[in-house]
Design a protein around this motif. Structure first.
Motif, PDB file in Angstrom:
ATOM      1  N   ILE A 201       0.833  -1.202   0.000  1.00 32.97           N
ATOM      2  CA  ILE A 201       0.000   0.000   0.000  1.00 32.97           C
ATOM      3  C   ILE A 201       0.870   1.255   0.000  1.00 32.97           C
ATOM      4  O   ILE A 201       0.612   2.211  -0.746  1.00 32.97           O
ATOM      5  N   ARG A 202       1.911   1.262   0.818  1.00 35.34           N
ATOM      6  CA  ARG A 202       2.792   2.430   0.864  1.00 35.34           C
ATOM      7  C   ARG A 202       3.462   2.665  -0.475  1.00 35.34           C
ATOM      8  O   ARG A 202       3.578   3.803  -0.946  1.00 35.34           O
ATOM      9  N   GLN A 203       3.928   1.597  -1.117  1.00 35.60           N
ATOM     10  CA  GLN A 203       4.580   1.747  -2.414  1.00 35.60           C
ATOM     11  C   GLN A 203       3.600   2.246  -3.466  1.00 35.60           C
ATOM     12  O   GLN A 203       3.952   3.086  -4.308  1.00 35.60           O
ATOM     13  N   GLU A 204       2.361   1.766  -3.438  1.00 39.64           N
ATOM     14  CA  GLU A 204       1.342   2.254  -4.366  1.00 39.64           C
ATOM     15  C   GLU A 204       1.075   3.736  -4.151  1.00 39.64           C
ATOM     16  O   GLU A 204       0.902   4.498  -5.114  1.00 39.64           O
TER      17      GLU A 204
ATOM     18  N   ARG B 280       3.895  10.313  -7.244  1.00 42.98           N
ATOM     19  CA  ARG B 280       4.854  10.704  -8.274  1.00 42.98           C
ATOM     20  C   ARG B 280       4.157  10.921  -9.612  1.00 42.98           C
ATOM     21  O   ARG B 280       4.454  11.885 -10.343  1.00 42.98           O
ATOM     22  N   ALA B 281       3.260  10.017  -9.959  1.00 43.04           N
ATOM     23  CA  ALA B 281       2.544  10.136 -11.232  1.00 43.04           C
ATOM     24  C   ALA B 281       1.724  11.423 -11.278  1.00 43.04           C
ATOM     25  O   ALA B 281       1.659  12.106 -12.311  1.00 43.04           O
TER      26      ALA B 281
ATOM     27  N   ALA C 131       3.090  18.729 -13.629  1.00 42.83           N
ATOM     28  CA  ALA C 131       4.202  19.449 -14.251  1.00 42.83           C
ATOM     29  C   ALA C 131       4.036  19.501 -15.759  1.00 42.83           C
ATOM     30  O   ALA C 131       4.308  20.528 -16.393  1.00 42.83           O
ATOM     31  N   ALA C 132       3.593  18.394 -16.348  1.00 42.50           N
ATOM     32  CA  ALA C 132       3.375  18.380 -17.800  1.00 42.50           C
ATOM     33  C   ALA C 132       2.261  19.341 -18.197  1.00 42.50           C
ATOM     34  O   ALA C 132       2.340  20.028 -19.225  1.00 42.50           O
TER      35      ALA C 132
ATOM     36  N   ALA D 230      12.460   9.942 -12.256  1.00 43.53           N
ATOM     37  CA  ALA D 230      12.020   9.871 -10.866  1.00 43.53           C
ATOM     38  C   ALA D 230      10.754   9.041 -10.733  1.00 43.53           C
ATOM     39  O   ALA D 230      10.582   8.284  -9.771  1.00 43.53           O
ATOM     40  N   ALA D 231       9.844   9.174 -11.721  1.00 47.83           N
ATOM     41  CA  ALA D 231       8.601   8.414 -11.664  1.00 47.83           C
ATOM     42  C   ALA D 231       8.833   6.921 -11.827  1.00 47.83           C
ATOM     43  O   ALA D 231       8.094   6.103 -11.275  1.00 47.83           O
TER      44      ALA D 231
END
Length: 267
Positions: A111-114, A120-121, A127-128, A156-157
Motif C-alpha cells: 500500500i505504501r509503495q502504491e 509521483r505520477a 508538471a506536464a 524519478a517516476a
C-alpha cells in the motif's frame, strides 16, 4: 482506512488469558518429566516452525557448527540457533501471530509503495500540464531546460519506491526482525531492539547465521520507551513501522510508538 490515510502502522501483540498460561520456555518438560526438546505437539499443528536439537557436535547450520545440546528453531524463512537449552526463549503459541504479522506488514508495504508511485505520477502529470499551458514563445526559448526537466521527472517516476524502516522495539531473540527482512519485500532496514544485552548477543549471532547484517538488520540495546521517544526529530528519524510485542500490557509503549511512526510517505 484511517491507518492507510495516515500512512502509519503500529503493530501490537498481546497475550490472551493470564500471563502464566503462556509458556515462555519451549524446552518444557512433558507430563512424565521427560524433555520436550525434540518434538512439540503444538508445533506439529503449525507448519511454519520446526524445532530440533543436536546430540552430536558435527551437525551443521548454514555452515556453522551446531554444538552438542544446541537448539535450532526453523520458522518461516528464518532459523534461530541457541548454543544450549538453558535460557532459551521461544514461544510456539505465538507462531500464528508472527505469521499474521508478516502478512500484514507485506500488505502495508504494498500500500505504501502504491501511494508513493501514485503521488509521483500525479506530480509528473501536473508538471506536464503546467508546461503545456506556457506561452508558445516562452516554451520555445526554454525548450532545452524543459526537456531536461521532463526527462528528470520521468526517471524519478520510474524509480522504485523507497524501502520502509521498521522498528522491532521488543525483539528478544530477533526472530520477528529476521522474518520481516527475509519474507517482506520492500523493506530498507529493521532495527531489532532489546534491553537485555544477552538477548542482543544471541540475536547478533543469529543474524550472522541467517546471512543478515547492517543495514538490513541493526541490533540495538536500549530502553524501548526511551528509543521510541528519541526516534523523532530533532533527535532522530521516525520509522515507517513500529512493532510492539511486550510480555504483558503494551500501554507503557503506545504513546512513544505513535510519535515514532512517520506521517505521509515521501515522493
Amino acid at each position: 482506512p484511517n491507518l492507510h490515510s495516515w500512512c502509519r502502522f503500529v503493530r501490537v501483540s498481546w497475550q490472551s488469558g493470564p500471563l502464566s498460561s503462556t509458556p515462555r520456555h519451549p524446552l518444557a518438560r512433558n507430563a512424565d518429566g521427560s524433555s520436550s526438546t525434540t518434538r512439540f505437539p503444538s508445533l506439529r499443528r503449525l507448519s511454519s516452525a520446526r524445532v530440533s536439537t543436536s546430540r552430536v557436535s558435527t551437525s551443521r547450520l548454514r555452515g556453522h557448527t551446531m554444538a552438542e545440546g544446541a537448539v535450532e528453531v526453523k520458522e518461516g524463512q528464518a532459523t534461530l540457533y541457541f548454543a544450549s537449552q538453558k535460557g532459551v526463549f521461544y514461544n510456539p503459541p505465538q507462531i500464528p501471530n508472527r505469521d499474521l504479522s508478516v502478512l500484514a506488514l507485506r500488505r502495508f508495504v504494498e500500500i505504501r509503495q502504491e501511494e508513493v508511485l501514485a503521488k509521483r505520477a500525479k506530480q509528473a502529470a501536473n508538471a506536464a500540464a503546467r508546461q503545456q499551458a506556457e506561452p508558445a514563445g516562452a516554451a520555445s526559448a526554454d525548450a532545452p531546460s524543459a526537456a531536461a526537466a521532463a526527462a528528470e521527472r520521468s526517471a524519478a517516476a520510474d524509480a522504485p519506491a523507497p524501502g520502509l524502516r521498521v522498528l522491532d522495539a521488543l525483539s528478544a531473540s530477533g526472530l520477528r526482525a529476521m522474518r520481516y527482512m527475509k519474507e517482506v519485500p520492500g523493506l530498507h532496514s529493521v532495527v531489532a531492539n532489546d534491553l537485555d544485552p544477552a538477548a542482543v548477543a544471541v540475536m547478533e549471532e543469529n543474524f550472522k547465521r541467517n546471512g543478515l547484517g547492517a543495514p538490513q538488520v541493526v541490533p540495538s540495546t536500549s530502553d524501548a520507551v526511551l528509543l521510541l521517544h528519541q526516534s523523532k526529530p530533532p533527535v532522530g528519524e521516525r520509522f515507517d513501522v513500529v512493532d510492539l510485542d511486550p510480555y504483558g500490557t503494551a500501554a507503557p509503549f503506545l504513546d512513544g510508538a505513535v510519535q515514532a511512526v512517520a506521517g505521509a510517505p515521501p515522493p
